[in-house]
Write a protein that holds these residues in place. Structure first.
Motif, PDB file in Angstrom:
ATOM      1  N   THR A  20      14.079 110.908 -28.065  1.00 25.46           N
ATOM      2  CA  THR A  20      15.522 110.782 -28.307  1.00 25.46           C
ATOM      3  C   THR A  20      16.188 109.686 -27.475  1.00 25.46           C
ATOM      4  O   THR A  20      17.286 109.228 -27.818  1.00 25.46           O
ATOM      5  N   GLY A  21      15.556 109.300 -26.370  1.00 18.60           N
ATOM      6  CA  GLY A  21      16.182 108.333 -25.473  1.00 18.60           C
ATOM      7  C   GLY A  21      17.209 108.947 -24.548  1.00 18.60           C
ATOM      8  O   GLY A  21      17.842 108.240 -23.755  1.00 18.60           O
ATOM      9  N   TYR A  22      17.403 110.275 -24.639  1.00 24.63           N
ATOM     10  CA  TYR A  22      18.366 110.950 -23.767  1.00 24.63           C
ATOM     11  C   TYR A  22      17.857 110.988 -22.322  1.00 24.63           C
ATOM     12  O   TYR A  22      16.646 111.029 -22.082  1.00 24.63           O
ATOM     13  N   ARG A  23      18.800 111.027 -21.409  1.00 20.34           N
ATOM     14  CA  ARG A  23      18.450 111.170 -19.991  1.00 20.34           C
ATOM     15  C   ARG A  23      17.941 112.582 -19.735  1.00 20.34           C
ATOM     16  O   ARG A  23      18.562 113.556 -20.178  1.00 20.34           O
ATOM     17  N   VAL A  24      16.866 112.685 -18.980  1.00 14.18           N
ATOM     18  CA  VAL A  24      16.309 113.982 -18.608  1.00 14.18           C
ATOM     19  C   VAL A  24      16.216 114.026 -17.086  1.00 14.18           C
ATOM     20  O   VAL A  24      15.569 113.180 -16.469  1.00 14.18           O
ATOM     21  N   TYR A  25      16.885 115.021 -16.505  1.00 15.69           N
ATOM     22  CA  TYR A  25      16.937 115.155 -15.054  1.00 15.69           C
ATOM     23  C   TYR A  25      15.899 116.168 -14.603  1.00 15.69           C
ATOM     24  O   TYR A  25      15.983 117.361 -14.923  1.00 15.69           O
ATOM     25  N   GLY A  26      14.907 115.692 -13.835  1.00 17.02           N
ATOM     26  CA  GLY A  26      13.888 116.568 -13.300  1.00 17.02           C
ATOM     27  C   GLY A  26      14.381 117.299 -12.066  1.00 17.02           C
ATOM     28  O   GLY A  26      15.552 117.174 -11.655  1.00 17.02           O
ATOM     29  N   GLU A  27      13.489 118.052 -11.441  1.00 18.48           N
ATOM     30  CA  GLU A  27      13.857 118.872 -10.285  1.00 18.48           C
ATOM     31  C   GLU A  27      14.420 118.015  -9.147  1.00 18.48           C
ATOM     32  O   GLU A  27      15.432 118.364  -8.537  1.00 18.48           O
ATOM     33  N   ALA A  28      13.766 116.890  -8.863  1.00 16.65           N
ATOM     34  CA  ALA A  28      14.244 116.016  -7.784  1.00 16.65           C
ATOM     35  C   ALA A  28      15.595 115.404  -8.130  1.00 16.65           C
ATOM     36  O   ALA A  28      16.460 115.225  -7.263  1.00 16.65           O
TER      37      ALA A  28
END
Length: 244
Positions: free
Chosen positions: A166-174
């Motif tokens: 999708t190209g969406y931003r994905v925020y991981g745990e860090a």
């Protein structure tokens, strides 16, 4: 050496240098920079110094650890040209900077404590993907706008990856950790540049817990600088008294 000299005593450059563990060239450089009063001259043109110069050099060297070279030199130059008010202003600025550093340290510690006690919400199936959270849910959790998170990304405070489909931003745990820390510090009134420096330290340390050693060192350095300012003030006061 200073205590054994009288105002009329004369010192060669090497005498003044040895008394403070310096080279004669360093003494000459300090005089030329206005850190020391101008030297006297013999009939043959050789420099001569007195106890006043020894006091001035001792004051400058004592000011260095607390104020840094630039400020310490500016303080001494102001005193030597009779601008005591300017010297006091420079000293006040150094103390204000130290207080600001101490407040930043307190804010970082407070933010990290809040971060450690924060509950991590479970993202909804619609708003998340395995291994990360999208911008909307994270912004909602923090009570900020998604545009704010994007601004923080441009400033380097968060570094979300992009979903390949999708190209969406994905925020991981860090990323979530960094966003929470940025949010705490912003609430404390800190600038993005200051926050970026703190978050870089958290990343370099591998997280908030390993950063504890860095914070202890930061505490030690702030305390050492405060004590050095006291020592510098005592030496400067002795010089001011001898100047009369």
């Amino acid at each position: 050496m200073v205590g054994k000299l009288q105002n009329g005593d004369r010192l060669r450059p090497i005498d003044l240098a040895r008394g403070h563990g310096l080279s004669t060239q360093a003494v000459r450089n300090y005089e030329e920079a206005g850190i020391l009063p101008a030297a006297g001259r013999t009939a043959h043109g050789y420099r001569t110094y007195t106890s006043l110069h020894a006091r001035a050099l001792g004051a400058f060297l004592a000011l260095l650890p607390g104020h840094g070279h630039r400020s310490a030199a500016s303080i001494m130059r102001a005193v030597n040209r009779g601008a005591a008010g300017e010297a006091y202003r420079l000293i006040d600025e150094s103390h204000a900077q130290l207080l600001d550093d101490r407040r930043t340290l307190w804010a970082v510690e407070s933010a990290l404590r809040d971060l450690a006690h924060a509950e991590v919400p479970v993202p909804s199936a619609v708003a998340s993907r395995p291994g990360g959270t999208f911008v909307g849910p994270l912004a909602a959790e923090l009570g900020i706008r998604p545009a704010t998170l994007r601004k923080w990304e441009r400033a380097g405070l968060v570094r979300p990856r992009r979903d390949p489909l999708t190209g969406y931003r994905v925020y991981g745990e860090a990323d979530v950790r960094d966003a929470r820390l940025a949010h705490q510090l912003r609430r404390g009134g800190y600038l993005l540049e200051q926050i970026a420096s703190v978050i870089a330290q958290v990343r370099d340390a591998g997280g908030p817990e390993p950063l504890e050693a860095t914070l202890r060192d930061w505490h030690d350095r702030v305390s050492a600088r405060g004590r050095a300012m006291l020592s510098g003030a005592a030496e400067l006061e002795a010089y001011l008294r001898e100047r009369g």
